[in-house]
Structure formats: C-alpha cells, structure tokens
Design a protein around this motif. Sequence first.
Motif, PDB file in Angstrom:
ATOM      1  N   SER A   1       0.781  -1.186  -0.015  1.00 57.45           N
ATOM      2  CA  SER A   1       0.000  -0.069   0.163  1.00 57.45           C
ATOM      3  C   SER A   1       1.054   1.195   0.165  1.00 57.45           C
ATOM      4  O   SER A   1       0.315   2.340  -0.419  1.00 57.45           O
ATOM      5  N   TYR A   2       1.907   1.344   0.704  1.00 55.57           N
ATOM      6  CA  TYR A   2       2.822   2.416   0.776  1.00 55.57           C
ATOM      7  C   TYR A   2       4.328   1.978   0.250  1.00 55.57           C
ATOM      8  O   TYR A   2       4.873   0.925   0.501  1.00 55.57           O
ATOM      9  N   ILE A   3       5.155   3.101  -0.054  1.00 57.33           N
ATOM     10  CA  ILE A   3       6.524   2.848  -0.217  1.00 57.33           C
ATOM     11  C   ILE A   3       6.924   2.886   1.560  1.00 57.33           C
ATOM     12  O   ILE A   3       6.634   3.941   2.057  1.00 57.33           O
ATOM     13  N   GLN A   4       8.048   2.088   1.745  1.00 50.82           N
ATOM     14  CA  GLN A   4       8.553   2.103   3.042  1.00 50.82           C
ATOM     15  C   GLN A   4       9.890   2.041   2.962  1.00 50.82           C
ATOM     16  O   GLN A   4      10.781   1.535   2.490  1.00 50.82           O
ATOM     17  N   CYS A   5      10.466   3.011   3.933  1.00 49.37           N
ATOM     18  CA  CYS A   5      12.001   3.282   4.205  1.00 49.37           C
ATOM     19  C   CYS A   5      12.309   2.020   5.200  1.00 49.37           C
ATOM     20  O   CYS A   5      11.902   1.989   6.036  1.00 49.37           O
ATOM     21  N   ALA A   6      13.281   1.159   4.636  1.00 54.11           N
ATOM     22  CA  ALA A   6      13.729   0.037   5.426  1.00 54.11           C
ATOM     23  C   ALA A   6      14.472   0.250   6.757  1.00 54.11           C
ATOM     24  O   ALA A   6      14.276  -0.343   7.518  1.00 54.11           O
ATOM     25  N   THR A   7      15.261   1.844   6.726  1.00 53.03           N
ATOM     26  CA  THR A   7      15.883   2.205   7.599  1.00 53.03           C
ATOM     27  C   THR A   7      15.132   2.520   9.125  1.00 53.03           C
ATOM     28  O   THR A   7      15.428   2.143  10.148  1.00 53.03           O
ATOM     29  N   HIS A   8      14.185   3.325   8.502  1.00 46.23           N
ATOM     30  CA  HIS A   8      13.313   4.000   9.824  1.00 46.23           C
ATOM     31  C   HIS A   8      11.658   3.535   9.674  1.00 46.23           C
ATOM     32  O   HIS A   8      11.171   4.090  10.620  1.00 46.23           O
ATOM     33  N   GLY A   9      11.354   3.028   8.682  1.00 49.88           N
ATOM     34  CA  GLY A   9      10.093   2.694   8.680  1.00 49.88           C
ATOM     35  C   GLY A   9       8.983   3.661   7.913  1.00 49.88           C
ATOM     36  O   GLY A   9       7.949   3.515   8.093  1.00 49.88           O
ATOM     37  N   ALA A  10       9.719   4.754   7.852  1.00 47.95           N
ATOM     38  CA  ALA A  10       8.901   6.002   7.143  1.00 47.95           C
ATOM     39  C   ALA A  10       8.020   5.383   6.134  1.00 47.95           C
ATOM     40  O   ALA A  10       8.509   4.500   5.241  1.00 47.95           O
ATOM     41  N   LEU A  11       6.643   5.772   6.003  1.00 50.02           N
ATOM     42  CA  LEU A  11       5.871   5.241   4.984  1.00 50.02           C
ATOM     43  C   LEU A  11       5.243   6.737   4.103  1.00 50.02           C
ATOM     44  O   LEU A  11       5.123   7.752   4.626  1.00 50.02           O
ATOM     45  N   PHE A  12       5.470   6.326   2.765  1.00 53.33           N
ATOM     46  CA  PHE A  12       5.347   7.311   1.751  1.00 53.33           C
ATOM     47  C   PHE A  12       3.964   6.890   0.813  1.00 53.33           C
ATOM     48  O   PHE A  12       3.907   5.532   0.336  1.00 53.33           O
ATOM     49  N   ARG A  13       3.220   7.788   0.415  1.00 52.81           N
ATOM     50  CA  ARG A  13       2.061   7.433  -0.768  1.00 52.81           C
ATOM     51  C   ARG A  13       2.668   6.984  -2.008  1.00 52.81           C
ATOM     52  O   ARG A  13       3.521   8.038  -2.231  1.00 52.81           O
ATOM     53  N   LEU A  14       2.141   5.989  -2.472  1.00 57.22           N
ATOM     54  CA  LEU A  14       2.791   5.723  -4.121  1.00 57.22           C
ATOM     55  C   LEU A  14       2.564   6.805  -4.963  1.00 57.22           C
ATOM     56  O   LEU A  14       3.449   7.130  -5.698  1.00 57.22           O
ATOM     57  N   GLU A  15       1.308   7.671  -4.858  1.00 54.78           N
ATOM     58  CA  GLU A  15       0.973   8.504  -5.892  1.00 54.78           C
ATOM     59  C   GLU A  15       1.713   9.708  -5.865  1.00 54.78           C
ATOM     60  O   GLU A  15       2.148  10.195  -7.188  1.00 54.78           O
ATOM     61  N   ASP A  16       2.403  10.272  -4.744  1.00 55.29           N
ATOM     62  CA  ASP A  16       3.200  11.454  -4.745  1.00 55.29           C
ATOM     63  C   ASP A  16       4.306  11.581  -3.758  1.00 55.29           C
ATOM     64  O   ASP A  16       4.916  12.477  -3.931  1.00 55.29           O
ATOM     65  N   GLY A  17       4.776  10.582  -3.405  1.00 57.51           N
ATOM     66  CA  GLY A  17       5.930  10.449  -2.521  1.00 57.51           C
ATOM     67  C   GLY A  17       6.059  11.219  -0.993  1.00 57.51           C
ATOM     68  O   GLY A  17       6.669  11.274  -0.362  1.00 57.51           O
ATOM     69  N   TYR A  18       4.565  11.609  -0.622  1.00 63.25           N
ATOM     70  CA  TYR A  18       4.205  12.390   0.498  1.00 63.25           C
ATOM     71  C   TYR A  18       4.542  11.489   1.701  1.00 63.25           C
ATOM     72  O   TYR A  18       3.969  10.358   1.693  1.00 63.25           O
ATOM     73  N   CYS A  19       5.395  11.822   2.529  1.00 72.18           N
ATOM     74  CA  CYS A  19       5.501  10.988   3.992  1.00 72.18           C
ATOM     75  C   CYS A  19       4.460  11.165   4.720  1.00 72.18           C
ATOM     76  O   CYS A  19       4.312  12.172   5.339  1.00 72.18           O
TER      77      CYS A  19
END
Length: 116
Positions: free
Chosen positions: A68-86
């Motif tokens: 559902s989301y782009i996830q940073c493996a280092t700190h777990g931040a979640l970003f929307r696929l559509e626009d990259g908003y964290c």
Amino acid sequence: MPERHVVCDISSLGDPGSRGFVVEGESGSVELFVVRRGEHLAAYKNSCPHTGVNLEWQPDQFLDLSNSYIQCATHGALFRLEDGYCLSGPCAGELLESVEVRLEAGLVVVTLDKEG
C-alpha cells in the motif's frame, strides 16, 4: 535538454509493484525506482528525505508488506505511492524527489534533468 531513458517493460512491474534502477545520465548515475498501482506509475530518486539512505529492504522491494505504501527500510517511514508524501516516520510531511515517468508503447520511460 532533458534525458529520456527506457528502464523496463511494463510487464516486469507487478501490480502493485516496484522496481529499482540505476540510470546512467550525462551527469553520472542516478538511483531511482518506479512504483505501479493499476494504471498509475510514479518514479522517485532512491533516497530517503530523512537520512539520504536507499529505501529498499532488499532488491526491488520498496513497498510495505501490504503493498500500500513505499516504506523506508531504515526507519520505517511510509510514503504515498501517488506523490511520495511521507505520512509517518521521522520525515513526516516531506516528499520523495519525483522523477518524470510515462508509459510509451508498453515501455516505462523516465526523463532526467541534465543535473541528475
């Protein structure tokens, strides 16, 4: 003048799915990734706005377990696929750096500025 690069065939991207690439441009190499959900494609530079580390936890795995989301493996931040908003994590409210992407005759094409 911007540089166009064919990175893959659309059939090589899952739905939803993601895939990383290193594109060799006039200004050097650029690490980026493409995400797909249905007809929507988005491309971003592979760099977390929090620390600058690459986002994937293993090759071509940029999405969380639910896809559902782009996830940073280092700190777990979640970003929307559509626009990259964290949406959550240490860089909440920031954006991934987007890269122009389009589908042309079944091919995924990214456009880079000459500065990279």
